[in-house]
Design a protein around this motif. Structure first.
Motif, PDB file in Angstrom:
ATOM      1  N   TYR A 130      15.642  18.293 -19.462  1.00 52.55           N
ATOM      2  CA  TYR A 130      16.519  19.386 -19.878  1.00 52.55           C
ATOM      3  C   TYR A 130      15.877  20.742 -19.619  1.00 52.55           C
ATOM      4  O   TYR A 130      16.549  21.684 -19.168  1.00 52.55           O
ATOM      5  CB  TYR A 130      16.849  19.241 -21.363  1.00 52.55           C
ATOM      6  N   GLU A 177      16.812   9.864 -32.168  1.00 51.98           N
ATOM      7  CA  GLU A 177      16.458   9.068 -30.997  1.00 51.98           C
ATOM      8  C   GLU A 177      16.234   7.635 -31.448  1.00 51.98           C
ATOM      9  O   GLU A 177      15.978   7.367 -32.620  1.00 51.98           O
ATOM     10  CB  GLU A 177      15.229   9.619 -30.284  1.00 51.98           C
ATOM     11  N   ARG A 189      15.471   6.672 -21.235  1.00 52.83           N
ATOM     12  CA  ARG A 189      16.597   7.410 -20.640  1.00 52.83           C
ATOM     13  C   ARG A 189      17.571   7.888 -21.713  1.00 52.83           C
ATOM     14  O   ARG A 189      18.031   9.025 -21.686  1.00 52.83           O
ATOM     15  CB  ARG A 189      17.310   6.529 -19.609  1.00 52.83           C
ATOM     16  N   GLN A 192      15.849  10.737 -23.730  1.00 50.42           N
ATOM     17  CA  GLN A 192      15.783  11.977 -22.967  1.00 50.42           C
ATOM     18  C   GLN A 192      17.116  12.702 -23.025  1.00 50.42           C
ATOM     19  O   GLN A 192      17.167  13.932 -23.189  1.00 50.42           O
ATOM     20  CB  GLN A 192      15.401  11.704 -21.515  1.00 50.42           C
ATOM     21  N   TYR A 193      18.201  11.948 -22.912  1.00 51.64           N
ATOM     22  CA  TYR A 193      19.514  12.581 -22.984  1.00 51.64           C
ATOM     23  C   TYR A 193      19.781  13.123 -24.389  1.00 51.64           C
ATOM     24  O   TYR A 193      20.247  14.257 -24.557  1.00 51.64           O
ATOM     25  CB  TYR A 193      20.625  11.603 -22.588  1.00 51.64           C
ATOM     26  N   ARG A 197      20.228  16.946 -25.392  1.00 52.51           N
ATOM     27  CA  ARG A 197      21.466  17.396 -26.025  1.00 52.51           C
ATOM     28  C   ARG A 197      21.180  18.150 -27.330  1.00 52.51           C
ATOM     29  O   ARG A 197      21.846  19.139 -27.651  1.00 52.51           O
ATOM     30  CB  ARG A 197      22.379  16.209 -26.290  1.00 52.51           C
ATOM     31  N   LEU A 248      29.114  10.361 -27.564  1.00 55.43           N
ATOM     32  CA  LEU A 248      28.232  10.012 -26.463  1.00 55.43           C
ATOM     33  C   LEU A 248      28.155   8.496 -26.406  1.00 55.43           C
ATOM     34  O   LEU A 248      27.836   7.846 -27.410  1.00 55.43           O
ATOM     35  CB  LEU A 248      26.843  10.602 -26.673  1.00 55.43           C
ATOM     36  N   PHE A 250      26.732   5.007 -24.311  1.00 55.79           N
ATOM     37  CA  PHE A 250      25.678   4.578 -23.403  1.00 55.79           C
ATOM     38  C   PHE A 250      25.790   3.095 -23.063  1.00 55.79           C
ATOM     39  O   PHE A 250      26.184   2.277 -23.911  1.00 55.79           O
ATOM     40  CB  PHE A 250      24.299   4.817 -24.028  1.00 55.79           C
ATOM     41  N   LYS A 256      22.122   4.507 -19.196  1.00 54.93           N
ATOM     42  CA  LYS A 256      22.970   5.523 -18.572  1.00 54.93           C
ATOM     43  C   LYS A 256      24.148   5.880 -19.471  1.00 54.93           C
ATOM     44  O   LYS A 256      24.703   5.034 -20.167  1.00 54.93           O
ATOM     45  CB  LYS A 256      23.479   5.034 -17.214  1.00 54.93           C
ATOM     46  N   LEU A 257      24.528   7.154 -19.417  1.00 53.35           N
ATOM     47  CA  LEU A 257      25.702   7.635 -20.130  1.00 53.35           C
ATOM     48  C   LEU A 257      26.954   7.102 -19.443  1.00 53.35           C
ATOM     49  O   LEU A 257      27.055   7.108 -18.209  1.00 53.35           O
ATOM     50  CB  LEU A 257      25.719   9.160 -20.140  1.00 53.35           C
TER      51      LEU A 257
END
Length: 381
Positions: A130, A177, A189, A192-193, A197, A248, A250, A256-257
């Motif tokens: 980010y 998280e 992954r 991290q997203y 965010r 959100l 996943f 992956k989103l």
């Protein structure tokens, strides 16, 4: 590991560039650091729209600027038009390495202003992706977040998975998280997203000149899919405050989103993948995406919901406003998330009717979803 960007020590190096009137007119956005009186500030000038903004490093909150030119002078009027004649003005002249001038208000107070082009340090190797994105594309926001840190909160178990909460004290933004339950690669992954965010919500708080509050919660965690919600309430100008609930979703096998078309497809041919604002990562144009959602998906979804929830879709309680749940428009771009019995869809309304979107009866059973698989193979509950 992802508590934030390492604090950048020392003063930012300033570029020794010759800035002429022509450069100011041709470039789109320029970012400067400097002082207003004794206070450190960061300024962004957007020449496309003759607008800008700046913040005091101590407070980080945006102050809007309306920009014009008077000969070589740069005139920036601070605040909103509705503030009338009470708006302060920054009047600057170009110099060899930036701008120099004065800030003044209608009460007669005058402060010296010195601005130099900002040169950003490299992003530390351990920083979130980010921050790399901010450094390269949004240096103003990158500078705004310097020195802030996330605070570790409670650890809890949700649906058999351990989640760790983090928050940022000044903005009040928080998100979690996942610290157990998935493969290390998928978990990295996802986290991290999520942490990126969270920092985005911190930045959104300071970007809003009014009020901005955020909350979040896990909705569904399983071996194959995961959902979380971010809820925001804000008033950043305009006629009305606004609210937004975003989910959100996943693929927990890959981290992956997921987009809705990755999970559910009711169109012709193969499912596409479209991410708004990231056309380079999409397989169709925005026009094709909007056409599918409005002409194929929305009619199909409304038909399914009418079969399953005819009362909720058509009956309006006495004294309530008509939400029009049986109309297609609110369901073209719904929020959605995985839940125990299926995928829950919530309609989308303009902010003046946002209360209509706070319904959670719109669940399509997984048996129905599996009859219309999307572009990503998933083991749905």
């Amino acid at each position: 590991m992802y508590r934030g960007l390492l604090r950048i020590s020392g003063m930012l190096m300033l570029a020794g560039l010759v800035l002429s009137t022509r450069i100011w007119a041709d470039d789109n956005k320029q970012v400067y650091t400097g002082t207003l009186g004794k206070a450190a500030i960061v300024v962004e000038i957007d020449t496309r729209y003759n607008q800008g903004r700046y913040f005091y490093k101590k407070y980080r909150t945006d102050l809007a600027l309306d920009i014009s030119k008077e000969g070589d002078a740069l005139v920036m009027v601070e605040g909103a038009v509705m503030d009338g004649d009470s708006r302060p003005t920054l009047r600057l002249q170009p110099k060899l390495n930036g701008w120099s001038g004065e800030w003044s208000n209608p009460a007669g107070k005058v402060l010296k202003v010195e601005l130099q082009p900002a040169k950003l340090p490299d992003v530390p190797a351990c920083a979130l992706p980010y921050f790399t994105e901010l450094h390269d594309k949004n240096p103003y926001e990158y500078l705004r977040l310097q020195g802030l840190q996330l605070v570790k909160g409670k650890t809890e178990t949700f649906m058999g998975y351990t989640v760790q909460w983090w928050s940022e004290a000044k903005s009040g933004a928080s998100l979690f998280e996942v610290v157990s339950g998935y493969s290390p690669q998928a978990r990295e992954r996802i986290n991290q997203y999520l942490m990126g965010r969270l920092w985005g919500e911190v930045d959104a708080h300071f970007s809003c000149a009014g009020s901005y509050s955020q909350s979040s919660q896990p909705l569904w965690l399983s071996s194959s899919v995961m959902s979380a919600r971010i809820a925001t309430e804000y008033y950043c100008g305009g006629a009305y405050p606004d609210q937004n609930n975003e989910s959100l979703n996943f693929d927990t096998q890959t981290g992956k989103l997921l987009t809705l078309e990755d999970v559910l497809w009711v169109g012709q041919g193969k499912p596409f993948h479209y991410v708004e604002g990231l056309e380079g990562a999409s397989t169709v144009s925005s026009a094709d995406y909007y056409n599918y959602r409005s002409k194929e998906f929305a009619p199909w979804l409304v038909a399914q919901l009418l079969k399953l929830y005819s009362t909720e879709m058509t009956v309006v309680a006495e004294g309530e406003n008509e939400c029009g749940y049986d109309e297609q428009e609110p369901w073209a771009f719904p929020s959605w998330y995985f839940s125990a019995n299926g995928i829950t869809f919530t309609p989308s309304y303009p902010h003046v009717a946002a209360v209509c979107g706070y319904v959670e009866w719109g669940v399509l059973p997984y048996d129905l979803i599996k009859q219309h698989p999307g572009g990503v193979p998933l083991q749905l509950p």
